[in-house]
Structures are given as structure tokens and as C-alpha cells.
Design a protein around this motif. Structure first.
Motif, PDB file in Angstrom:
ATOM      1  N   UNK A 304      47.705  -0.878 -33.677  1.00 38.63           N
ATOM      2  CA  UNK A 304      48.501  -0.226 -32.643  1.00 38.63           C
ATOM      3  C   UNK A 304      47.612   0.400 -31.571  1.00 38.63           C
ATOM      4  N   UNK A 305      46.508   0.989 -31.982  1.00 38.27           N
ATOM      5  CA  UNK A 305      45.583   1.566 -31.010  1.00 38.27           C
ATOM      6  C   UNK A 305      44.960   0.490 -30.135  1.00 38.27           C
ATOM      7  N   UNK A 306      44.672  -0.675 -30.709  1.00 37.97           N
ATOM      8  CA  UNK A 306      44.109  -1.771 -29.928  1.00 37.97           C
ATOM      9  C   UNK A 306      45.097  -2.227 -28.869  1.00 37.97           C
ATOM     10  N   UNK A 307      46.383  -2.075 -29.145  1.00 37.42           N
ATOM     11  CA  UNK A 307      47.405  -2.485 -28.177  1.00 37.42           C
ATOM     12  C   UNK A 307      47.639  -1.447 -27.096  1.00 37.42           C
ATOM     13  N   UNK A 308      47.552  -0.155 -27.436  1.00 35.30           N
ATOM     14  CA  UNK A 308      47.958   0.912 -26.520  1.00 35.30           C
ATOM     15  C   UNK A 308      46.778   1.555 -25.808  1.00 35.30           C
ATOM     16  N   UNK A 309      45.713   1.808 -26.529  1.00 34.59           N
ATOM     17  CA  UNK A 309      44.621   2.629 -25.997  1.00 34.59           C
ATOM     18  C   UNK A 309      43.843   2.018 -24.825  1.00 34.59           C
ATOM     19  N   UNK A 310      43.775   0.675 -24.648  1.00 33.56           N
ATOM     20  CA  UNK A 310      43.042   0.151 -23.487  1.00 33.56           C
ATOM     21  C   UNK A 310      43.516   0.690 -22.143  1.00 33.56           C
ATOM     22  N   UNK A 311      44.794   1.059 -22.028  1.00 32.53           N
ATOM     23  CA  UNK A 311      45.266   1.632 -20.767  1.00 32.53           C
ATOM     24  C   UNK A 311      44.584   2.972 -20.488  1.00 32.53           C
ATOM     25  N   UNK A 330      31.432   2.712 -29.908  1.00 30.84           N
ATOM     26  CA  UNK A 330      30.381   2.338 -30.861  1.00 30.84           C
ATOM     27  C   UNK A 330      29.986   3.504 -31.768  1.00 30.84           C
ATOM     28  N   UNK A 331      30.486   4.695 -31.490  1.00 29.28           N
ATOM     29  CA  UNK A 331      30.351   5.818 -32.421  1.00 29.28           C
ATOM     30  C   UNK A 331      31.498   5.823 -33.429  1.00 29.28           C
ATOM     31  N   UNK A 332      32.712   5.579 -32.935  1.00 29.91           N
ATOM     32  CA  UNK A 332      33.889   5.618 -33.805  1.00 29.91           C
ATOM     33  C   UNK A 332      33.914   4.463 -34.794  1.00 29.91           C
ATOM     34  N   UNK A 333      33.478   3.269 -34.356  1.00 28.09           N
ATOM     35  CA  UNK A 333      33.621   2.083 -35.199  1.00 28.09           C
ATOM     36  C   UNK A 333      32.806   2.175 -36.495  1.00 28.09           C
ATOM     37  N   UNK A 334      31.508   2.469 -36.454  1.00 27.16           N
ATOM     38  CA  UNK A 334      30.775   2.544 -37.720  1.00 27.16           C
ATOM     39  C   UNK A 334      31.285   3.649 -38.641  1.00 27.16           C
ATOM     40  N   UNK A 335      31.753   4.769 -38.047  1.00 28.55           N
ATOM     41  CA  UNK A 335      32.327   5.834 -38.880  1.00 28.55           C
ATOM     42  C   UNK A 335      33.574   5.331 -39.600  1.00 28.55           C
ATOM     43  N   UNK A 336      34.442   4.621 -38.862  1.00 32.46           N
ATOM     44  CA  UNK A 336      35.649   4.083 -39.475  1.00 32.46           C
ATOM     45  C   UNK A 336      35.351   3.042 -40.542  1.00 32.46           C
ATOM     46  N   UNK A 337      34.390   2.177 -40.276  1.00 27.40           N
ATOM     47  CA  UNK A 337      34.023   1.155 -41.255  1.00 27.40           C
ATOM     48  C   UNK A 337      33.457   1.781 -42.526  1.00 27.40           C
ATOM     49  N   UNK A 338      32.711   2.881 -42.365  1.00 24.80           N
ATOM     50  CA  UNK A 338      32.196   3.574 -43.545  1.00 24.80           C
ATOM     51  C   UNK A 338      33.312   4.100 -44.418  1.00 24.80           C
ATOM     52  N   UNK A 339      34.341   4.681 -43.800  1.00 24.58           N
ATOM     53  CA  UNK A 339      35.477   5.178 -44.573  1.00 24.58           C
ATOM     54  C   UNK A 339      36.245   4.037 -45.240  1.00 24.58           C
ATOM     55  N   UNK A 340      36.404   2.926 -44.533  1.00 25.29           N
ATOM     56  CA  UNK A 340      37.074   1.760 -45.123  1.00 25.29           C
ATOM     57  C   UNK A 340      36.278   1.242 -46.330  1.00 25.29           C
ATOM     58  N   UNK A 356      40.107   5.609 -41.678  1.00 24.95           N
ATOM     59  CA  UNK A 356      39.065   4.656 -41.310  1.00 24.95           C
ATOM     60  C   UNK A 356      39.566   3.606 -40.337  1.00 24.95           C
ATOM     61  N   UNK A 357      40.770   3.076 -40.581  1.00 20.41           N
ATOM     62  CA  UNK A 357      41.340   2.069 -39.686  1.00 20.41           C
ATOM     63  C   UNK A 357      41.676   2.671 -38.321  1.00 20.41           C
ATOM     64  N   UNK A 358      42.088   3.937 -38.311  1.00 21.29           N
ATOM     65  CA  UNK A 358      42.354   4.622 -37.046  1.00 21.29           C
ATOM     66  C   UNK A 358      41.080   4.697 -36.200  1.00 21.29           C
ATOM     67  N   UNK A 359      39.973   5.055 -36.829  1.00 21.36           N
ATOM     68  CA  UNK A 359      38.698   5.117 -36.108  1.00 21.36           C
ATOM     69  C   UNK A 359      38.255   3.725 -35.654  1.00 21.36           C
ATOM     70  N   UNK A 360      38.513   2.719 -36.473  1.00 20.66           N
ATOM     71  CA  UNK A 360      38.182   1.343 -36.071  1.00 20.66           C
ATOM     72  C   UNK A 360      38.992   0.933 -34.844  1.00 20.66           C
ATOM     73  N   UNK A 361      40.269   1.327 -34.821  1.00 20.16           N
ATOM     74  CA  UNK A 361      41.100   1.019 -33.662  1.00 20.16           C
ATOM     75  C   UNK A 361      40.589   1.679 -32.399  1.00 20.16           C
TER      76      UNK A 361
END
Length: 440
Positions: A304-311, A330-340, A356-361
Motif C-alpha cells: 500500500x505504501x508503494x502505491x500511495x507514498x510516491x506522490x 536506503x535507510x528504511x529498507x535494510x532496517x525493515x528487512x532486518x525485522x522481516x 518490517x514490511x512497513x519500513x520496506x514499503x
């Protein structure tokens, strides 16, 4: 020009932007909807995780190896013409995939899908550049393009899961045919872009495709602990890569135009794109194979974030430039992947998985629109088609390698084996962050 004519032009421009965005939506939907079809494919086509991996990589491999060619063809024959033929072929090949009786036949038509998608992606970026020549307007258009196409991330897994439950995995491909017709109707007004009579050299493109195929085979064989075939395939990939580079240096139409060879900023953006797509594909490919729940719903915090947040990212780019959202992502993604990774090592942590998925989004939606703008802004106008092709090629290389690594390493559903793909993807994104921090 009258007010009515101006309004009509704006409507045609907006319709073309929606059509171009839907085309890229269609290309992404084919991957994200199929991501949840792994169990259905394994049961109906009598294959395993490796077979499902090849169903993914056959598409991304063909797309990655021919995107540069697609950009060259768009520059030579016209972006609108290449785009239209790509959309038409994509719709037809999708129907052929739906009718595939065996895994081998499916792989053949998935490869064709990748070839047609390679005509859509770089030409779509060229069309947006022509429709919105002013940088600020182009930045907003790219953000809208990313938001509409990014909706495939949100809709794909949920829609794919529903279609598979109702009619099986072939339904995932049938939906592309009406989408292709809608795109052609929206983009029926030709966009005038000057052509460049660039020569084409097929040998480097064929060499690139063979190199990527051999590298993917090497990773797959290593995951199955077939060490001799893995080593031989790896050596073959190295040899093919060297031969391709040598052929490209002497080619009258090299894969990389001379104006881009020394452009460090653009190549940095290419590297970021590969890292982000590697991480994104790891999540989309690995989670459906690891979870026994409704994967499409589970992925919603990210998609959902990938769909909405680009705006919102478009506004960040307009206010602060491209680098800040790239660094944030690039800060949020590795943190999210670590939690996943932690959640997958212990399946009883749904809240941790959701965060984790929220941070990946956030990582995807902050990074991808900004790095597209970063690459276009740092490239010469005559190389936009090639930039679009190479950027998406490097992204698809990342996606192809991610599917191969995840498919080769997911031998168990818990513990270190389940966590490894996400940890490895986090390390790759961390390397991208390091590069972003020193880029000015």
C-alpha cells in the motif's frame, strides 16, 4: 492557442500519462500477482521451488537482458511506436501464458513477455519526458507514474490470490489482455519525439542475455549443492561476460552510449535501482513460499505504501532534491528487512513482520521515484531512452538475482535458512546507503 485547445491538450497529455502508467502497472502486475502463485504452480505443473524460481526469472531475465535494446529501438524507431507494439505483444503473450499446459511452455511464453515488456518500459520514460519537458512538471509526472504503477504492488498480491482461488494461476495472466487494450486507447494520440538514426549491434545484446542466464543457472545449481555444474556455469558466465564486454568495445552501436560511460551520477542511480529491486523481489518471492497464510493481505503494509507514498516523494524531491528521499529510503529498507528476517526465523512474530514490511514499503516508495528523477536530471537529453533502458535493466538484474538466490537458499521454512535471503538483501541496501551518503 485558444483556451479550449489548451484544455484539450492537457486532457490528452493527462490521458497519455495515465496510459503510460497503466502499461508499467501491467508489467509490474505480472510479477507481483504471480508472486503468490507459487503453491498453485507447484501443484498443477508438478514442479518445485526451483521451477517456480525459473517461472519468475525467465521473465525478469529476458526483461533485464533486452531493456537496453528496447531503449535503443525506441530512440531509433520512435518511442510511441515501440511502446504500442510492446503493449500489444504483451497482451497477446499473456494469453498464451494462461494456456500453457506445461512448465516448459510457460517458461517460453514468460520469456516472450519479458521481451515485449522491454519495449514498454524505456519508451514509457521517453514519452513522459516528451509530455512534460519542464523539470518540475516532469518530477510530478514521474511521481504520478510511480504511484499508479506502484499500485500493482498493492493490488497484485491480493488480486493474484483472489484470481488463483477462483480460477487458478492462469487467471493471473488473462487480466493483462483487457489492460493492454485500455492502454492502447489512452495512448492513441502520437507523441512527437525526434528519432535518432542509431545503428544496432545484436552481438552484445545476445552476449548480455547469455551471461545473465549462465549466472542465474550458477546460483540455482549452487543452491541445490550441485557444485560442479555451479562452478562450470559460473566460469561460463565470467567468460561470456568478458567476451560481451570485448564485443561491446568494438561495436558500432555499443550497449552503453559514449555520453553515459563516464557519467558517475547516472551509474550510481543504476546501482541504487539494482539494490532496491533486489530487496523488493526478495520479499515478494520469498514470503509466499515461507508463509501459509493469505500472503497478499500480509504484504499490504509494504504494498500500500508503494502505491500511495510516491506522490509524497514527488513533493520531497521538489522541496529538497532527489538525494534526501533516496537516503531516507536506503535507510528504511535494510532496517525493515532486518525485522522481516527476525520474524521469519520465528513465525510467531506477526507484529514484527508488519513493522518490517512497513519500513520496506517506505524504502521502495521513497527511493524509486527519486532515483528515476536523479538519473534523468543528470543525463543528456539525447540519452533518455538509453537511461530508461539501462536503469530498468539493472533493476531487473537485481530482481533476477534475488529470485535465483532466494529460490536456491530456501530449503527450510524456519531458522537461518528462512532469514538468510532477507539478511543478504539488507546488506546490499546498506551498501547502497553508504554510496548515497557520499554522493553530492
Amino acid at each position: 492557442m485558444s483556451v479550449l485547445a489548451t484544455v484539450a491538450d492537457r486532457r490528452r497529455t493527462s490521458a497519455s500519462l495515465v496510459g503510460v502508467s497503466l502499461a508499467y502497472f501491467m508489467v509490474l502486475l505480472d510479477t507481483t500477482a504471480l508472486a503468490v502463485a507459487g503453491p498453485s504452480l507447484m501443484s498443477t505443473l508438478h514442479t518445485g521451488v526451483v521451477g517456480v524460481g525459473w517461472a519468475t526469472t525467465s521473465y525478469t531475465l529476458a526483461l533485464a537482458s533486452t531493456l537496453v535494446l528496447g531503449g535503443s529501438l525506441a530512440d531509433r524507431f520512435g518511442h510511441h511506436r515501440v511502446f504500442a507494439w510492446g503493449v500489444l505483444g504483451f497482451g497477446a503473450a499473456s494469453l498464451a501464458c494462461a494456456l500453457a499446459p506445461t512448465l516448459v511452455v510457460l517458461l517460453v511464453f514468460r520469456t516472450l513477455l519479458g521481451l515485449f515488456a522491454a519495449g514498454i518500459v524505456p519508451s514509457s520514460l521517453g514519452l513522459i519526458t516528451a509530455l512534460y519537458p519542464e523539470p518540475r512538471a516532469r518530477g510530478r509526472a514521474i511521481s504520478a507514474w510511480a504511484a499508479i504503477s506502484g499500485a500493482a504492488m498493492a493490488i497484485g498480491p491480493v488480486l493474484g490470490g483472489w484470481l488463483i482461488a477462483v480460477a487458478g494461476w492462469p487467471a493471473v495472466f488473462v487480466v493483462n489482455a483487457p489492460l493492454a487494450l485500455i492502454v492502447l486507447l489512452l495512448c492513441r494520440t502520437r507523441v512527437a519525439i525526434p528519432r535518432r538514426a542509431r545503428a544496432l549491434s545484436w552481438l552484445p545484446h545476445l552476449g548480455l542475455a547469455a551471461t545473465l542466464a549462465a549466472a542465474t543457472l550458477a546460483i540455482t545449481q549452487a543452491g541445490q549443492r550441485s557444485w560442479i555444474p555451479a562452478v562450470l556455469s559460473g566460469l561460463l558466465a565470467l567468460g561470456l561476460g568478458y567476451a560481451t564486454a570485448a564485443a561491446d568495445r568494438t561495436s558500432r552501436a555499443p550497449l552503453i552510449p559514449g555520453a553515459l560511460r563516464g557519467n558517475r551520477a547516472v551509474w550510481t542511480a543504476f546501482g541504487w535501482g539494482a539494490a532496491v529491486n533486489y530487496a523488493l523481489t526478495t520479499v515478494l518471492f520469498a514470503l509466499p513460499l515461507l508463509l501459509d497464510t493469505a500472503t497478499g493481505v500480509t504484504l499490504l503494509p509494504m504494498t500500500l505504501l508503494v502505491a500511495v507514498n510516491p506522490l509524497i516523494t514527488g513533493r520531497l524531491v521538489a522541496a529538497f532534491g532527489s538525494l534526501r528521499p533516496i537516503r531516507m529510503g536506503l535507510t528504511a529498507f535494510p532496517a525493515g528487512l532486518g525485522l522481516v528476517a527476525v520474524a521469519m526465523a520465528d513465525h510467531d512474530r506477526p507484529l514484527l513482520l508488519g513493522v518490517g514490511l512497513l519500513l520496506c514499503g517506505l524504502g521502495v516508495s521513497w527511493t524509486l521515484p527519486a532515483l528515476v528523477g536523479f538519473a534523468v536530471d543528470h543525463a543528456a537529453a539525447e540519452t533518455v531512452g538509453s537511461v530508461g533502458g539501462i536503469l530498468n535493466a539493472t533493476r531487473q538484474v537485481g530482481a533476477t538475482l534475488a529470485a535465483a538466490v532466494a529460490g536456491a537458499t530456501l530449503t527450510q521454512h524456519a531458522g537461518a535458512s528462512a532469514a538468510f535471503p532477507f539478511v543478504f538483501a539488507a546488506a546490499i541496501c546498506a551498501l547502497g546507503l553508504g554510496q548515497a551518503l557520499v554522493t553530492r
